[in-house]
Design a protein around this motif. Structure first.
Motif, PDB file in Angstrom:
ATOM      1  N   SER A   1     159.054  11.154  -6.378  1.00 12.76           N
ATOM      2  CA  SER A   1     159.817  11.342  -7.610  1.00 12.76           C
ATOM      3  C   SER A   1     160.739  10.169  -7.902  1.00 12.76           C
ATOM      4  O   SER A   1     161.047   9.357  -7.026  1.00 12.76           O
ATOM      5  N   SER A   2     161.181  10.113  -9.153  1.00 12.19           N
ATOM      6  CA  SER A   2     162.167   9.126  -9.615  1.00 12.19           C
ATOM      7  C   SER A   2     161.725   7.701  -9.314  1.00 12.19           C
ATOM      8  O   SER A   2     162.446   6.915  -8.691  1.00 12.19           O
ATOM      9  N   ASN A   3     160.519   7.381  -9.743  1.00 10.91           N
ATOM     10  CA  ASN A   3     159.998   6.025  -9.693  1.00 10.91           C
ATOM     11  C   ASN A   3     159.475   5.667 -11.077  1.00 10.91           C
ATOM     12  O   ASN A   3     159.903   6.256 -12.082  1.00 10.91           O
ATOM     13  N   LYS A   4     158.576   4.725 -11.146  1.00 10.94           N
ATOM     14  CA  LYS A   4     158.000   4.305 -12.421  1.00 10.94           C
ATOM     15  C   LYS A   4     156.485   4.406 -12.404  1.00 10.94           C
ATOM     16  O   LYS A   4     155.786   3.611 -13.024  1.00 10.94           O
ATOM     17  N   PHE A   5     155.975   5.391 -11.676  1.00  6.91           N
ATOM     18  CA  PHE A   5     154.531   5.588 -11.624  1.00  6.91           C
ATOM     19  C   PHE A   5     154.015   6.027 -12.991  1.00  6.91           C
ATOM     20  O   PHE A   5     154.708   6.720 -13.750  1.00  6.91           O
TER      21      PHE A   5
ATOM     22  N   MET B   1     158.542  27.781  -5.891  1.00  7.12           N
ATOM     23  CA  MET B   1     159.293  26.969  -6.838  1.00  7.12           C
ATOM     24  C   MET B   1     158.325  26.180  -7.697  1.00  7.12           C
ATOM     25  O   MET B   1     157.419  25.510  -7.175  1.00  7.12           O
ATOM     26  N   LEU B   2     158.501  26.268  -9.018  1.00  8.04           N
ATOM     27  CA  LEU B   2     157.654  25.549  -9.976  1.00  8.04           C
ATOM     28  C   LEU B   2     158.545  24.915 -11.024  1.00  8.04           C
ATOM     29  O   LEU B   2     159.396  25.580 -11.613  1.00  8.04           O
ATOM     30  N   ASN B   3     158.370  23.613 -11.236  1.00  2.00           N
ATOM     31  CA  ASN B   3     159.119  22.926 -12.278  1.00  2.00           C
ATOM     32  C   ASN B   3     158.169  22.032 -13.065  1.00  2.00           C
ATOM     33  O   ASN B   3     157.689  21.018 -12.561  1.00  2.00           O
ATOM     34  N   LEU B   4     157.869  22.468 -14.296  1.00  2.00           N
ATOM     35  CA  LEU B   4     157.013  21.695 -15.208  1.00  2.00           C
ATOM     36  C   LEU B   4     157.791  21.260 -16.437  1.00  2.00           C
ATOM     37  O   LEU B   4     157.196  20.853 -17.446  1.00  2.00           O
TER      38      LEU B   4
ATOM     39  N   ASP C   1     156.922  20.125  -8.184  1.00  2.00           N
ATOM     40  CA  ASP C   1     157.797  19.638  -9.251  1.00  2.00           C
ATOM     41  C   ASP C   1     157.098  18.480  -9.954  1.00  2.00           C
ATOM     42  O   ASP C   1     156.925  17.398  -9.383  1.00  2.00           O
ATOM     43  N   LEU C   2     156.676  18.734 -11.195  1.00  2.00           N
ATOM     44  CA  LEU C   2     156.030  17.707 -12.017  1.00  2.00           C
ATOM     45  C   LEU C   2     156.875  17.415 -13.254  1.00  2.00           C
ATOM     46  O   LEU C   2     156.371  16.863 -14.240  1.00  2.00           O
ATOM     47  N   SER C   3     158.131  17.756 -13.207  1.00  5.53           N
ATOM     48  CA  SER C   3     158.994  17.661 -14.383  1.00  5.53           C
ATOM     49  C   SER C   3     159.267  16.226 -14.789  1.00  5.53           C
ATOM     50  O   SER C   3     159.082  15.284 -14.010  1.00  5.53           O
TER      51      SER C   3
ATOM     52  N   SER D   1     158.100  14.308  -9.887  1.00  5.74           N
ATOM     53  CA  SER D   1     158.926  14.363 -11.096  1.00  5.74           C
ATOM     54  C   SER D   1     159.548  13.010 -11.421  1.00  5.74           C
ATOM     55  O   SER D   1     159.594  12.096 -10.595  1.00  5.74           O
ATOM     56  N   HIS D   2     160.031  12.900 -12.671  1.00  2.81           N
ATOM     57  CA  HIS D   2     160.761  11.725 -13.145  1.00  2.81           C
ATOM     58  C   HIS D   2     159.973  10.437 -12.951  1.00  2.81           C
ATOM     59  O   HIS D   2     160.414   9.486 -12.312  1.00  2.81           O
TER      60      HIS D   2
END
Length: 820
Positions: free
Chosen positions: A629-633, A697-700, A675-677, A653-654
């Motif tokens: 998460s929190s990269n620029k992929f 836990m699911l975060n879309l 988490d794919l938010s 995510s992010h």
């Protein structure tokens, strides 16, 4: 004549086999081929032989045919000792031919398997029988007609079940009864009190329950009593235990005993070993630790003992004093220095306080292990610990201040984490060349990391420097063939690039460099570390693409935890890394265990779940997580992720990921959190994800997803915040109902402003999504509102201003945006 000479030589050779066994071990150590030695058939020609001892010879085996000839031909044989001889191929029925004149039979550690004929227990003259440590041997005790002369019976670590038969109570000549680790259950039988000749009684590691029967007080000759590890034994210890005055070793640990430790134990003047740990004893420590002058080992750990540590007299024999895991308070008495023979002192995990000066000369010249951890003691240590023989040091979680003390050069384990240490790491620490574990984490140490830490000890297995204030670079001095399995620098101010000498750490399992200021590309050369299980590079300044270069062979096959979050990695997700993560694909053949537990040190890791950081103080080997998460992929989520069937946490995510959620994610049957938010994902949520029954836990949220939210199973437990920011979603738990009377919405791919004249003029996909969620007419109206700054459709203007050609809301009361 010639035959007798040959047989005499054979016997001499047999006597020499003990040396031969050691030679076999040495040969194996040098990688030489060793031919298995077999008991020769010619031994059966020794017709006058009365005693045969082939025990304790490594690499010697015995066949059924040879054993049959031995018991048939050696009619005068009275004693047969075959301990540690490999008898795995022997048929147990051959033991039926043993002569009734046998007096001693020992077959321990022989790899016997199958059911033992109970004829063995009925041999009329048998005095000694040992079948110990044959875990595949099943024994059934006879109900009648035992060998009455039995003095020693040892069937430990063999297969039994049920209760002990009453018929054993008639073995009134028995002196040694060893029945440990046999899964016996029920109560300890009262008939044990009939065996008044017993000197050695071991019933440990079974499933006995209830109280100790009072008949045991009749065993006046008892010198060894072991009832530990029966977990169901309970009640208070009887005062009459103090009447067994010949007992020298008493083991009652790992049970459910309650009450106070009886003061009558002070009558056991010859007691050398007292094991009472892991029970529920309360009250104060009895005076027996002072009164029993021959006591060398006192294990009172993990009970409910309270009060202060007792005073100790000069000349006390204690070598091991274990009081850890109780509720003791106050300070350590100064009289503890009277324990001049003390080798191990463990008073950890209590409520002890006060100032402890351990930098002054002491009398603990024999001290090898010291554990004062998890208390509130203010320890005074100026430069180095004074005891030259100290091997194990644990001073964790106290109030230790000042500089980092230097352990003796002999030390192997050094824990001093979770204190208030300041200053630099003294270079003298590199003189501790025997260290295996160095844990100085969670302090306030600063400065640079000494270069010598990369090569000061050939035995170093764990180096944990996390959560300090170190700056500069990581030492680039890791030598070849080092033993490091755990290397943790998390939570410092380290910068620069990763040292290339890390490739020499070929046994490395855990590499945690998170939360620093390291600036580098992804270190693809870490692929050469075959044992790597945990890789954490989170919250640094890594950048550039990762993993999609051409690599030959397999790599990262044992990786279980991969955390590259909060960096500046870019490009596509590392598809070729995912397809090599074999440890996340299957757990078959693995025993449950914790990483690092074999080295006194316990590996731990911090993972992010639902936006919060959670510390796992122990890492189970089946725990698996990927956090990018929190990269620029960018680009699509690769389908190959669906092969990681035992993955538990997935966080992408992010980033800037696009495309649909892959259907293959439904194969992640062990998934607990996803988490794919905050990406740019489009399309519908796959209905197949409802098969993920462990998903908690699911975060879309904050994507561009459309269509109905899947219903059923775990999806019925997720709330609105799992889907926030996806204007095209409908259905529970959202208040927006899905339309059933209209054709499906077009795919998001056609919602391009340059593909349609309507969209090109400013009427874009956002308006259509509003129409889907709030009513088509209102959505069209809102679309025109977005258009007001460029072109104003006259019919809508007239609608709002009553044909006056003015825009604006009555009385300047614009509607407020509803907070989500």
């Amino acid at each position: 004549m010639l035959l007798s000479v040959v047989m005499e030589l054979v016997l001499i050779l047999i006597q020499r086999w003990n040396l031969g066994g050691r030679a076999l071990i040495a040969a194996r150590g040098m990688g030489l081929r060793v031919i298995e030695l077999r008991v020769p058939l010619e031994l059966s020609h020794l017709s006058q032989l009365a005693s045969l001892d082939l025990s304790k010879n490594d690499g010697v085996s015995l066949k059924t045919s040879v054993l049959n000839r031995l018991v048939q031909n050696l009619t005068k044989l009275r004693e047969l000792h075959l301990d540690q001889v490999n008898m795995s191929s022997v048929s147990l029925s051959s033991l039926m031919n043993l002569s009734s004149s046998f007096t001693s039979l020992t077959l321990s550690d022989c790899f016997l398997c199958g059911r033992l004929p109970d004829h063995i227990f009925r041999l009329p003259n048998l005095r000694e029988l040992s079948l110990a440590r044959n875990p595949e041997l099943t024994c059934f005790f006879p109900m009648v007609n035992w060998s009455q002369p039995l003095r020693l019976l040892d069937v430990s670590s063999t297969i039994h079940s049920g209760e002990l038969p009453k018929s054993m109570g008639k073995l009134n000549l028995l002196e040694h009864l060893i029945l440990n680790e046999c899964k016996f259950n029920g109560s300890i039988p009262a008939w044990l009190g009939n065996l008044t000749q017993l000197t050695f009684l071991d019933l440990s590691s079974n499933n006995f329950g209830g109280e100790i029967p009072s008949s045991v007080k009749n065993l006046k000759a008892l010198s060894y009593l072991d009832l530990k590890l029966n977990q169901y034994l309970s009640g208070k210890l009887p005062m009459w235990l103090g009447n067994l005055t010949r007992v020298t070793k008493l083991f009652l640990g790992n049970n459910s005993f309650t009450g106070q430790i009886p003061s009558s134990l002070s009558n056991l003047k010859d007691l050398t070993y007292l094991g009472l740990r892991y029970n529920n004893f309360g009250g104060r420590i009895p005076d027996l630790l002072t009164n029993l002058t021959k006591l060398t080992h006192a294990w009172l750990s993990y009970n409910q003992l309270t009060g202060q540590i007792c005073e100790f007299q000069l000349g006390n024999s204690l070598e091991f004093l274990m009081l850890n895991g109780n509720k003791l308070y106050g300070s350590i008495p100064k009289s503890i220095s009277n324990l001049v023979n003390l080798q191990y002192l463990d008073i950890s995990s209590n409520d002890l306080s006060g100032i402890v000066e351990i930098d002054k000369p002491t009398k603990f010249n024999e001290l090898q292990g010291l554990d004062l951890s998890y208390n509130s003691m203010l320890l005074s240590i100026k430069n180095r610990l004074p005891w030259k023989n100290l091997l194990y040091i644990d001073l964790r979680k106290n109030l230790l201040q000042g500089k980092l003390p230097v352990p003796p050069s002999s030390s192997e384990i050094f824990f001093i984490s979770e204190n208030n240490l300041t200053g630099n790491i003294p270079s003298m620490i590199c003189n501790a060349s025997s260290l295996r574990v160095l844990d100085i984490s969670h302090n306030r140490l600063g400065g640079t990391v000494p270069q010598c830490l990369g090569n000061f000890s050939n035995d170093l297995v764990v180096m944990d420097l996390r959560m300090n204030n170190f700056h500069g670079t990581i030492p680039d001095t890791f030598v070849k063939e080092n033993q490091l399995t755990t290397l943790v620098f998390n939570g410092n101010q380290l910068e620069g690039q990763l040292p290339k000498s890390l490739v020499n750490c070929t046994k490395l399992e855990v590499l945690d460099l998170g939360n620093n200021k390291i600036i580098d590309f992804f270190p693809s050369w870490l692929e050469s570390l075959p044992e790597l299980k945990v890789l954490i590079l989170k919250s640094n300044r890594f950048h550039g693409p990762i993993g999609n270069h051409k690599s030959s062979g397999e790599f990262f096959t044992k990786l279980r935890i991969l955390d590259l979050s909060h960096n500046e990695f870019s490009g596509l997700l590392p598809r070729n890394y995912f397809q090599n993560l074999n440890a996340m694909m299957t757990s078959e053949g693995e025993n449950l265990q914790y990483l690092g537990e074999s080295n006194y040190y316990q590996d731990s890791v911090v993972v992010t779940q639902k936006g919060s950081e959670i510390e796992l103080q122990r890492i189970l080997n089946i725990f698996t997580t990927i956090d990018l998460s929190s990269n620029k992929f960018e680009g699509k989520i690769p389908e190959v992720l669906g092969r990681l069937t035992i993955l538990r946490l997935l966080n992408l995510s992010h980033n800037g990921l696009t495309g649909h959620i892959p259907l293959s994610l439904a194969n992640l049957s062990a998934l607990e959190s996803i988490d794919l938010s905050s990406n740019k994902l489009t399309g519908e949520i796959p209905m197949q994800l409802t098969s993920l029954t462990f998903l908690a836990m699911l975060n879309l949220s904050q994507n561009q997803l459309i269509g109905p939210i899947p219903q059923g199973k775990q999806f019925d437990t997720f709330e609105n915040d799992s889907y926030y920011g996806n204007l095209g979603l409908c259905g529970l738990p959202l208040s927006i109902k899905c339309r059933t009377d209209a054709s499906p919405l077009p795919s998001p791919s056609i919602f391009q402003e340059d593909n349609d004249s309507m969209f090109a003029s400013g009427f874009g996909w956002k308006a259509v999504l509003m129409g889907y969620g709030c009513g088509f007419v209102f959505g069209l109206a809102m679309g025109y509102v977005f258009w007001f700054k460029t072109e104003k459709p006259q019919w809508l203007v007239r609608f709002f201003d009553g044909g006056n050609g003015k825009t604006g809301w009555p009385n300047n009361q614009r509607p407020r945006r509803r907070r989500s």
